[in-house]
Design a protein around this motif. Structure first.
Motif, PDB file in Angstrom:
ATOM      1  N   CYS A 133       0.819  -1.216   0.000  1.00 30.78           N
ATOM      2  CA  CYS A 133       0.000   0.000   0.000  1.00 30.78           C
ATOM      3  C   CYS A 133       0.851   1.264   0.000  1.00 30.78           C
ATOM      4  O   CYS A 133       0.458   2.275  -0.568  1.00 30.78           O
ATOM      5  CB  CYS A 133      -0.936  -0.005   1.207  1.00 30.78           C
ATOM      6  N   HIS A 136       1.577   1.928  -3.492  1.00 33.11           N
ATOM      7  CA  HIS A 136       0.428   1.913  -4.405  1.00 33.11           C
ATOM      8  C   HIS A 136       0.189   3.312  -4.978  1.00 33.11           C
ATOM      9  O   HIS A 136       0.313   4.316  -4.269  1.00 33.11           O
ATOM     10  CB  HIS A 136      -0.820   1.428  -3.667  1.00 33.11           C
ATOM     11  N   LEU A 141      -5.343   3.922  -0.331  1.00 33.79           N
ATOM     12  CA  LEU A 141      -5.503   2.510   0.031  1.00 33.79           C
ATOM     13  C   LEU A 141      -4.858   2.211   1.372  1.00 33.79           C
ATOM     14  O   LEU A 141      -5.425   1.478   2.193  1.00 33.79           O
ATOM     15  CB  LEU A 141      -4.911   1.620  -1.067  1.00 33.79           C
ATOM     16  N   TYR A 142      -3.689   2.775   1.629  1.00 33.14           N
ATOM     17  CA  TYR A 142      -3.003   2.558   2.899  1.00 33.14           C
ATOM     18  C   TYR A 142      -3.862   3.044   4.058  1.00 33.14           C
ATOM     19  O   TYR A 142      -4.042   2.335   5.059  1.00 33.14           O
ATOM     20  CB  TYR A 142      -1.662   3.291   2.890  1.00 33.14           C
TER      21      TYR A 142
END
Length: 392
Positions: A133, A136, A141-142
């Motif tokens: 993540c 990413h 998303l993290y």
């Protein structure tokens, strides 16, 4: 007024969707179930003529089908949900439409419910997910995953978060609308607040730009690339709830206030305490020091490399921790000694120690030595036998 006394089940299902389902929060999911029911053979029958054997035939027929997307058999849980929906449709048809007599679903056995999922997120999986993540292209998303693990919020609750409902000073996220229909305030840990602040705090609008389908796609792709099997996003809620219990400082009612579970029996199903926590409780306080030492002195992965100076054994989880010697056996023993000293100094100085496998995915596991700081020998790569049997 429309005459509904002789409508078919298919017509009744569509009318139910237009009149009843549309008012529910779970309209999208219920609409999918109605689509499946409309395709059933009995959907063409008049509702008044449908009897309990027809429902039983539907149950057995449905259990024999396969999911078109996954190719797996339709689960018992899916059939149970469809039968519950059918029961509601017949109740409304009987009471409000006069379209049928007694509910034919009530006397039919539902498939046995599957056991509740007890999938826990493993430490190595969590580290790999977090590294993925961090790199990413969608940096949200993290933060989504950290919030799920820190707060036990559902996917839908996270994606619906509004900046106006977050009070970072008090450390609270207000959820005005949840799955069970009640509002709640979720306490935000330090990690949760950091995950939110890294997005760039705003005064209004949605916190996350992800849609439900977009997040599902990103989650599925991540698991595929990392080779993680049978991990659902909702399992993060299981994991977070279990961790709240494992803190040992919250009772069941306090955990329920955080997670939003209304049923304590449902809350018990979500809590699967790690065995290592139970071991510590069984031991009590009398062996606390002994357990603390043993908890640190565990095998760590290492790799051996040949260089012009000799064999270099490098411990993967500690930067710069390695040993060099003219022979592989001497290098392994020197690395064991260095690892033991490092672990004992960390224990003395109360320094954090990493879990032993966070970098395994970066190397070929066939080349890995498990370096045990308390053993006279460690296994060579690709073998369960001790090193001395191969290095003589």
């Amino acid at each position: 007024m429309q005459d509904l006394t002789n409508i078919t089940l298919g017509e009744g299902l569509k009318l139910y969707r237009e009149k009843v389902s549309i008012l529910k929060k779970g309209y999208a999911q219920e609409s999918y179930r109605i689509d499946a029911l409309v395709r059933a053979p009995m959907a063409s029958k008049v509702m008044r003529d449908i009897q309990s054997p027809d429902i039983a035939d539907y149950r057995d027929w449905r259990l024999g089908q396969k999911n078109l997307r996954t190719g797996k058999p339709i689960s018992a849980a899916t059939v149970r949900l469809e039968m519950s929906l059918l029961s509601s449709v017949f109740d409304v048809a009987r009471i409000e439409w006069g379209a049928c007599g007694p509910n034919p679903v009530t006397d039919v056995r539902k498939p046995a419910p599957p056991p509740g999922r007890d999938r826990r997120l493993q430490p190595r999986e969590e580290r790999r997910i977090m590294r993925y993540c961090h790199n990413h292209p969608t940096f949200e998303l993290y933060s989504v995953i950290v919030l799920a693990l820190e707060t036990a919020m559902r996917q839908g609750e996270i994606l619906k978060l509004q900046w106006s409902h977050i009070n970072l000073r008090q450390g609270i996220a207000h959820l005005p609308e949840t799955k069970n229909g009640s509002k709640r305030d979720v306490p935000l840990s330090v990690k949760a607040r950091e995950a939110i602040m890294r997005l760039g705090v705003k005064t209004q609008g949605r916190v996350f730009g992800y849609t439900s389908n977009g997040l599902k796609s990103a989650w599925r792709l991540m698991n595929m690339r990392l080779g993680i099997e049978d991990l659902h996003f909702h399992d993060l809620r299981h994991e977070a709830t279990s961790r709240l219990f494992e803190l040992g400082t919250l009772d069941m009612m306090e955990v329920a206030a955080i997670t939003g579970h209304k049923s304590l029996s449902m809350l018990k199903r979500y809590t699967h305490l790690r065995a290592v926590r139970l071991v510590k409780k069984l031991e009590g306080h009398k062996h606390r020091g002994h357990l603390a030492v043993l908890g640190h002195l565990v095998p760590y992965p290492a790799i051996a490399e040949q260089t012009p100076e000799g064999t270099v054994v490098r411990v993967l989880d500690f930067e710069g921790l390695q040993a060099t010697a003219s022979t592989a056996e001497q290098a392994i023993r020197s690395a064991q000694d260095a690892l033991l000293r490092h672990l004992m100094v960390s224990l003395r100085d109360k320094l954090p120690v990493p879990q032993p496998d966070q970098y395994l995915d970066l190397v070929d596991e066939d080349d890995v030595i498990m370096l045990d700081p308390l053993s006279q020998y460690s296994a060579l790569p690709g073998s369960s036998e001790p090193a001395h049997t191969f290095l003589q």
